[in-house]
Write an enzyme that holds these catalytic residues in place. Structure first.
Site, PDB file in Angstrom:
ATOM      1  N   ILE A   8     -14.497 -24.073  25.775  1.00 30.06           N
ATOM      2  CA  ILE A   8     -13.493 -24.326  26.647  1.00 30.06           C
ATOM      3  C   ILE A   8     -12.740 -23.356  27.192  1.00 30.06           C
ATOM      4  CG2 ILE A   8     -11.340 -23.646  24.695  1.00 30.06           C
ATOM      5  CD1 ILE A   8     -12.544 -23.123  22.495  1.00 30.06           C
ATOM      6  N   ILE A  15      -3.089 -21.873  24.513  1.00 24.63           N
ATOM      7  CA  ILE A  15      -3.573 -22.517  23.491  1.00 24.63           C
ATOM      8  C   ILE A  15      -5.280 -22.210  23.386  1.00 24.63           C
ATOM      9  CG2 ILE A  15      -4.049 -24.710  23.715  1.00 24.63           C
ATOM     10  CD1 ILE A  15      -1.499 -25.803  23.633  1.00 24.63           C
ATOM     11  N   GLY A  16      -5.335 -22.256  25.033  1.00 22.42           N
ATOM     12  CA  GLY A  16      -6.996 -22.195  24.918  1.00 22.42           C
ATOM     13  C   GLY A  16      -7.664 -20.839  23.968  1.00 22.42           C
ATOM     14  N   TYR A 154       3.378 -32.571  36.765  1.00 24.35           N
ATOM     15  CA  TYR A 154       2.797 -32.078  35.952  1.00 24.35           C
ATOM     16  C   TYR A 154       2.849 -33.651  35.515  1.00 24.35           C
ATOM     17  CZ  TYR A 154       1.117 -30.205  31.390  1.00 24.35           C
ATOM     18  OH  TYR A 154       1.094 -29.628  30.057  1.00 24.35           O
ATOM     19  N   LYS A 158      -0.914 -35.634  34.093  1.00 21.51           N
ATOM     20  CA  LYS A 158      -1.499 -35.817  32.293  1.00 21.51           C
ATOM     21  C   LYS A 158      -1.798 -37.170  33.208  1.00 21.51           C
ATOM     22  CE  LYS A 158      -1.718 -32.232  31.046  1.00 21.51           C
ATOM     23  NZ  LYS A 158      -2.849 -31.215  30.739  1.00 21.51           N
TER      24      LYS A 158
END
Length: 315
Positions: A8, A15-16, A154, A158
């Site tokens: 990861i 979130i990580g 951003y 994505k």
């Protein structure tokens, strides 16, 4: 039972960190987690959250997605260079009028969010192909399928990731490798605190008056309210991701927030794109009272279910 090796990225916070802790603390001990971050001096929060899993089902390693040598060194340090599940999470945010952002700022976001993921795959994908198994999970965003006001760069990063994966997945299927794009909506994390804080400090001198007013009095004004009404926690995203990787046939795309799904559904309902753009425009500029009333209603539901969140740090 053999544990699956999970790598990861971006695990120092948010979130990580939640992903690393959730997978490492899996009740069935199905995973050996290698939680990575660019700067190991920022590992304190993860060390504390990991608890007894540290040194057992979780190890912390240095990895900078913007440095090919760093990626190779990390993968080389793994037993047999084996990665069964890659979770690409490291990323940067950038909000504001493009007139007020430098090309260098934009390049840094693209280099981290898009090329960082590509660098990871170039190192890890060949071994997955050779073994004919693996699962590539990308923490993407609904902004990878629906552009958002003042999130131009951003969203572009994505969109690039999603287009890349959509192209790659057909090839990967021949090698029995799964690819999944996890698409959260708003998530309350340190990442969002930082993006919001930097947005507040934006030098708007290069923007015209109408654009500056739009960013300050519409976007930033509503930013916190949206997150507090429909935002999820990092732990929510970790639970969704765990569910996906333990499926026999994981989906290519998975949206984590059902409250946000109707917004992205508009885009699929009209191939021309006019429907979603028109509705977003009306929501922002013409139906702001209805919009705020809806957010307040959602916030009330969250409060009643003890799941309301705030962008303000508790004192």
């Amino acid at each position: 039972m053999n544990q699956k090796v999970v790598l990861i990225t971006g695990c120092s916070s948010g979130i990580g960190l939640a992903l690393a802790v959730r997978f490492a603390n899996d009740e069935k001990k199905r995973f050996m987690v290698y939680a990575t971050m660019r700067n190991l001096s920022k590992s304190k929060a993860l060390v504390e959250a990991a608890g007894r899993s540290l040194g057992r089902t979780l190890e912390i390693k240095q990895l900078d997605v913007c440095d090919e040598n760093s990626i190779k060194a990390c993968v080389d340090s793994l037993p047999e260079r084996r990665v069964d599940i890659l979770i690409s999470n490291a990323g940067l945010g950038l909000i504001g009028p493009i007139e007020c952002q430098s090309i260098e700022q934009m390049k840094v976001v693209m280099d981290t969010n898009f090329f960082g993921f590509v660098r990871l795959l170039k190192e890890i994908l060949p071994d997955m192909k050779r073994r004919k198994r693996g699962h590539i999970v990308v923490i993407s965003s609904v902004m990878g399928i629906q552009g958002m006001l003042f999130n131009d760069i951003y969203s572009a990063s994505k969109f690039a990731v999603e287009g890349f994966c959509e192209s790659l997945v057909v090839q990967s299927m021949r090698f029995k490798i799964n690819i999944t794009l996890i698409e959260p909506g708003p998530v309350i994390t340190e990442f969002e605190h930082k993006v919001y804080g930097e947005g507040l400090k934006t030098d708007l001198s290069k923007a015209d008056k109408d654009t500056a007013d739009m960013f300050t009095n519409i976007y930033l004004k509503n930013y916190r309210e949206i997150f507090e009404s429909v935002g999820q926690t990092a732990e929510d995203i970790a639970e969704h991701t765990l569910m996906i990787v333990t499926m026999d046939n994981p989906p290519f795309r998975h949206q984590t927030n059902m409250l946000y799904t109707p917004m992205t559904t508009l885009k699929y309902a009209d191939p021309s794109g006019d429907l979603s753009i028109d509705e977003f425009y009306k929501m922002v500029f013409e139906h702001d009272k209805v919009f705020h009333a809806s957010l307040n209603f959602l916030k009330l539901l969250r409060w009643r279910s003890r799941k309301s969140f705030s962008l303000e740090k508790s004192k």
